[in-house]
Design an enzyme around this catalytic site. Structure first.
Site, PDB file in Angstrom:
ATOM      1  N   ALA A  15      53.468  42.073  53.455  1.00  0.00           N
ATOM      2  CA  ALA A  15      52.041  41.837  53.190  1.00  0.00           C
ATOM      3  C   ALA A  15      51.371  41.175  54.378  1.00  0.00           C
ATOM      4  O   ALA A  15      50.467  40.353  54.218  1.00  0.00           O
ATOM      5  CB  ALA A  15      51.891  40.969  51.937  1.00  0.00           C
ATOM      6  N   ARG A  21      41.314  48.962  58.972  1.00  0.00           N
ATOM      7  CA  ARG A  21      40.495  50.062  58.466  1.00  0.00           C
ATOM      8  C   ARG A  21      39.758  49.697  57.178  1.00  0.00           C
ATOM      9  O   ARG A  21      38.832  50.398  56.764  1.00  0.00           O
ATOM     10  CB  ARG A  21      41.366  51.293  58.243  1.00  0.00           C
ATOM     11  CG  ARG A  21      41.835  51.951  59.538  1.00  0.00           C
ATOM     12  CD  ARG A  21      42.867  53.040  59.256  1.00  0.00           C
ATOM     13  NE  ARG A  21      42.339  54.061  58.366  1.00  0.00           N
ATOM     14  CZ  ARG A  21      43.107  54.943  57.730  1.00  0.00           C
ATOM     15  NH1 ARG A  21      44.429  54.899  57.885  1.00  0.00           N
ATOM     16  NH2 ARG A  21      42.559  55.844  56.943  1.00  0.00           N
ATOM     17  N   ASN A 232      44.840  52.107  52.971  1.00  0.00           N
ATOM     18  CA  ASN A 232      44.487  51.595  54.294  1.00  0.00           C
ATOM     19  C   ASN A 232      42.987  51.523  54.535  1.00  0.00           C
ATOM     20  O   ASN A 232      42.567  51.017  55.565  1.00  0.00           O
ATOM     21  CB  ASN A 232      45.123  52.481  55.372  1.00  0.00           C
ATOM     22  CG  ASN A 232      46.636  52.471  55.279  1.00  0.00           C
ATOM     23  OD1 ASN A 232      47.271  51.460  55.529  1.00  0.00           O
ATOM     24  ND2 ASN A 232      47.214  53.603  54.890  1.00  0.00           N
ATOM     25  N   ARG A 428      13.029  21.948  12.449  1.00  0.00           N
ATOM     26  CA  ARG A 428      11.875  22.520  13.138  1.00  0.00           C
ATOM     27  C   ARG A 428      10.622  21.762  12.725  1.00  0.00           C
ATOM     28  O   ARG A 428      10.575  21.095  11.682  1.00  0.00           O
ATOM     29  CB  ARG A 428      11.732  24.009  12.782  1.00  0.00           C
ATOM     30  CG  ARG A 428      11.491  24.269  11.309  1.00  0.00           C
ATOM     31  CD  ARG A 428      11.633  25.736  10.979  1.00  0.00           C
ATOM     32  NE  ARG A 428      11.298  26.014   9.586  1.00  0.00           N
ATOM     33  CZ  ARG A 428      11.770  27.033   8.906  1.00  0.00           C
ATOM     34  NH1 ARG A 428      12.625  27.873   9.472  1.00  0.00           N
ATOM     35  NH2 ARG A 428      11.412  27.239   7.653  1.00  0.00           N
TER      36      ARG A 428
END
Length: 454
Positions: A15, A21, A232, A428
């Site tokens: 890795a 690219r 790639n 409310r």
């Protein structure tokens, strides 16, 4: 050569490449396929061999790759390839991490995500008769691939396309780069590889010919070309994603899942879906999703890090975020978001609602426009709603708050205190009506508008 394919295994995962690219600041092994980093796919396949050691060779972007590997495979050891001098040089960097190990090494690549456990098992099994085993494939278009020059079942050498004779270029048997050998033999042979190119790189492909020169036996095991796909570039990553999704859709349907428009459904690598689940069009499964038998995921829903129990219905246009736990036969409707919350068995949260850091009890009905106000800008707070409760539309549940079993909240309430079981909460302001005021107000506004035109 090995007497049994059951010798201990060490994985060596390469890795370290720059991946130029990809045109990216992100190391290539960390680009995602199916919602997981590329390297996670290689490590997952290698795990099937039950390796005694896992060694990841990092280089470009090593700190980021090391951190990702620590999350994916905490038992892995990362080693550095400070200078990228070829694949042979990369594998040689694993030598210190192999100290004291007696068994076979299997070399994998972080950017080759489709190799299957079955193929790796066959690669290992071939070691019973040969000292070095490489993984090959018959290419539809051999092109730039290295060729495997065989004599019967014996591999004589691997020839890079640019160095091949016309006769060798006619060979369709190609090299994937993956191989298996005794770890000690592998390192001894790698130490003898010489650079044969202007870049001064040491090629792992030279290993087969060196083995033959030493009187060792080399062979190739074949797999489908699709398994050897390397990534790639962004275009190749997109092609790999398309291949991955096609495979996952087919597997889901073979497992008894109904996909009403398969091509529109997106899976993650770790998605788990039970039989008789129905998935409607344009559903996205992010990482960490499990859906149990008989559930239905309706169109345009997005799920990640969540668990949907048997018979539940989710969507359309629902979002389940990490930590969402949806109970048996629960219903999560359109434009509902659930995060770090448990929705009880048979509960309903049908539309235009946010439930976060909460527990909603069995059989409870949550009305449209309800919001658990769980974040004060610094910390998250929890909302608990009991069983068989009714939360009226447009209720703001200001956490931390508890609503008891069989309690109710009136529509439009802002609930800031706990509601006892069986109680009705009204939070409310009282409504006041002003007779005729609407007409007078509109007449005044129209007059102001007309005067401005003049």
């Amino acid at each position: 050569m090995a007497e049994t394919s059951q010798r201990p295994v060490a994985l060596i995962v390469l890795a370290a490449g720059a991946g130029t690219r990809m045109m990216s600041d992100i190391p290539k092994p960390l680009h995602e396929l199916g919602g997981l980093p590329l390297i996670a796919h290689a490590l997952k396949a290698g795990r099937a061999l039950e390796p005694e050691r896992i060694i990841v060779v990092t280089g470009h972007g090593a700190d980021a790759v090391d951190a990702a590997v620590a999350d994916i495979a905490p038992d892995a050891t990362c080693v550095r390839q400070e200078e990228q001098n070829g694949t042979g040089h990369a594998v040689l960097q694993a030598a210190p991490a192999l100290e004291g190990f007696s068994g076979d090494a299997v070399v994998l690549y972080a950017d080759t995500p489709f190799v299957t456990p079955d193929t790796l098992a066959r690669l290992r099994a071939a070691r019973t008769g040969h000292d070095v085993v490489v993984l090959g494939f018959e290419a539809a278009d051999p092109g730039r691939y290295g060729r495997l020059v065989m004599e019967g079942d014996r591999l004589l050498r691997i020839v890079e396309a640019k160095d091949a004779t016309p006769e060798e270029l006619s060979v369709r048997l190609c090299n994937s780069g993956l191989l298996s050998a005794d770890a000690g033999v592998l390192m001894e042979l790698l130490a003898r590889i010489k650079p044969h190119n202007a870049a001064g790189e040491y090629y792992l492909t030279d290993l087969a010919e060196l083995a033959v020169e030493e009187g060792l036996s080399a062979t190739a095991v074949l797999c489908p070309e699709a398994e050897t796909l390397g990534i790639n570039s962004r275009a190749e990553l997109a092609a790999a994603e398309e291949q991955f999704q096609r495979m996952r859709r087919c597997q889901a349907m073979e497992d008894g899942v109904t996909l009403t428009w398969p091509d529109s459904v997106i899976f993650a690598a770790d998605t788990v879906i039970g039989r008789d689940v129905v998935v409607e069009p344009h559903v996205v499964f992010g990482p960490g999703v499990t859906v149990e038998t008989g559930a239905r995921i309706r169109a345009f829903s997005h799920l990640e890090g969540c668990h949907v129990s048997a018979g539940a219905i989710v969507g359309p246009y629902a979002r389940l975020r990490p930590g969402a736990e949806i109970g048996n036969r629960a219903r999560i409707g359109n434009f509902v978001e659930v995060k770090a919350a448990e929705i009880g068995e048979g509960a309903k949260v049908n539309h235009l609602t946010y439930i976060g850091d909460a527990t909603i009890g069995d059989g409870t009905n949550v009305g449209a426009g309800t919001v658990t106000c769980n974040y004060d800008g610094v910390m998250k707070h929890r909302t608990v709603v009991g069983r068989n409760a009714f939360i009226g539309s447009d209720t703001m549940l200001v956490a931390p708050v508890t609503v008891g079993d069989e309690a109710m909240t009136a529509s439009g309430s802002v609930v800031t205190e706990d509601v006892p079981g069986g109680a009705l909460a009204l939070g409310r302001a009282r409504q006041v009506n002003k007779p005729g005021l609407a007409v007078r107000l509109m007449e005044r506004l129209r007059a102001i508008k007309q005067s401005r035109k003049g």
